[in-house]
Each structure stands twice: as structure tokens, then as C-alpha cells.
Scaffold this active site. Sequence first.
Site, short mmCIF file in Angstrom:
data_model
loop_
_atom_site.label_atom_id
_atom_site.label_comp_id
_atom_site.label_asym_id
_atom_site.label_seq_id
_atom_site.Cartn_x
_atom_site.Cartn_y
_atom_site.Cartn_z
N TYR A 130 0.34 -0.69 1.25
CA TYR A 130 -1.14 -0.90 1.96
C TYR A 130 -0.83 -1.83 3.10
O TYR A 130 -0.67 -3.09 3.08
CB TYR A 130 -2.12 -1.40 0.95
CG TYR A 130 -3.36 -1.74 1.40
CD1 TYR A 130 -3.84 -1.34 2.39
CD2 TYR A 130 -4.12 -2.73 0.65
CE1 TYR A 130 -5.25 -1.58 2.88
CE2 TYR A 130 -5.69 -3.05 0.91
CZ TYR A 130 -6.13 -2.34 2.30
OH TYR A 130 -7.37 -2.83 2.62
N LYS A 158 -1.72 3.44 2.16
CA LYS A 158 -2.98 3.52 2.92
C LYS A 158 -2.86 2.60 4.31
O LYS A 158 -2.22 1.53 4.21
CB LYS A 158 -3.97 2.59 1.90
CG LYS A 158 -5.28 2.50 2.62
CD LYS A 158 -6.25 1.73 2.00
CE LYS A 158 -7.43 1.33 2.78
NZ LYS A 158 -8.57 0.35 2.07
#
Length: 293
Positions: A130, A158
Amino acid sequence: MHGTGPPLVTPFDADGALDVDALRDLVDWVEARGIDFLVPCGSNSEAELMAAEERARVIEVVADAASVPVLAGTGSPGKRETLEATAAAADAGADAALVVTPFYYDHDQATLETYYREVADESPVPVYLYSVPVFTDASLDPETVGRLAAHPNVAGMKDSSGDIAAFQRIRERTATADFDLMVGSGGVLGQALAAGGTGGVLALANIAPEATAAIYEASEAGDRERARELTAACVDLNHAITAEYGIPGLKYAMRQRGAPAGHARSPHRAPEADARAALDELLGDLDDLLAGV
């Protein structure tokens, strides 16, 4: 994880306590409107304002209520805390862990790569990288991501940089791996899907799950122009609930749509009258948009 999922807001009552019943109802609300997976304890979940025990409880409630996969946010500045949170999330029923880049201290790419390898080595569930530099002032270079994608327990990423060029470079460097690449900004969802993304973890999916699902479905059907058009129609709302009015504005807008979003926890403050009026106008535009999807 493929499709779209919200970094699910955490409903708190007026005194700041976790509202478990509202959280269960919220899971039902977003699932009924087309989301593909759920992300408790993400950035929009106010995870940094919760104690470790509260985060574990949120993940447990979401996992118990959900009928879709659960990608739980478990990252902390240190490896020990991250691994403890990841183990707790796995015990609570999470399917995978979303691990933010370590923040507060500065780390170079070699240090970040080593950190993620060590976390992935010990994690009982698949790990998703992330990168959200607006909050952490740190980002993962495409080359670093490409090397980490070869790890058998690193399942995806992400990317919340908002940089489509960097997103494309990451996709190129992970193309031969079994690696889910998801965008973290609703304002570029259509473009990211066209660049090879597999979906998105989007604040926008909290307030307009029908719209994010429609964008993904259009892209999957090969109608990239429609996906871009729908994305463009959501840009102003996405900006309002993220950069402009933040989590309090997002929760207000969700409540206006009937979602049991609860209140924001201090030090957040409820939006002022002018912010509420601006959000109400954008919600009217959203109603018009959803009437056509």
C-alpha cells in the site's frame, strides 16, 4: 482482489465509541450496491485513531458480516506491530492484509523492500502493498514493486499516488506475476483499469458504490470510453470527499444517502454549513448519474 471495494468508514456514535450495529448495517448497505470486497481499517476508516484492540474488533465484525472477501489494513510504522495486527486480522477472519509503507521515519527503497519481504515471510495471509505518499511521504518505486511481486505471499498492491504513468510502469514490471494492481483514487479509476489495473480501493466506493461498480463493469465489458466518462462524472465528488472535506465530509454525504456511516472521531470536526451545501449539490449530481447506470 478484483473489482471495487471501499476503505470502509468506521461508524462511531456521538461520543466517539464504536457502533458495532451500524458497522454491520454498513457492510450490508455497500454490499447491496455492488462492491466486490471490503477494506476495514484503511485510511478512510480512521484506523490511526483507534487502538489495536478496536481495529481487531472492527475487522472481526466486518469479516463476520461480509459475504465478500475482506482485505484488512494492518500496517504500522514498525514490523512488530504490523505482524501482530496482521495475525490478529487473520484470526478475525480477514482474507488478506493491506500493509501501508512504514511512516514517520524516512526509509530508502532497499529498506522498504526488506521490510515487505520480512512481513510477507511471516504473514499468515497474503500481503498487499500500500503506497499512499500523501499521508506517509513515502512511495514504492515501480522497480521495487516488480521485485516484490515475485514473492509468493505478496498478492498485489493498492497505489494511491494518483500517478497514472507510475501505475503503468508498475503494471509493466508485474505483468508476468500473479499480482493484483489496484488504484486508490476514484478520480482516475477508468484510466487505471485501462492501464491494466484489476480494480480499486476507493473512498468513492463508500458513498457511490453503484458508480464505482458501473465503471469497473464497463471496463470489463471492453467499453473503456464509458468507463472514462463515468469516472469523469465522479471527479468532483471524489475530490470533495477526499482532498476537500475529508472523512467528516464523506460521512456526512453517506448519511445523506441513507448509509449508516456514524460520526467522525476527534480531532475530526463535522463539516460546516457551506461544506454541507456543496456536498448536497454534488449528491444531486450523483443521483442524476446513477439514474443512468
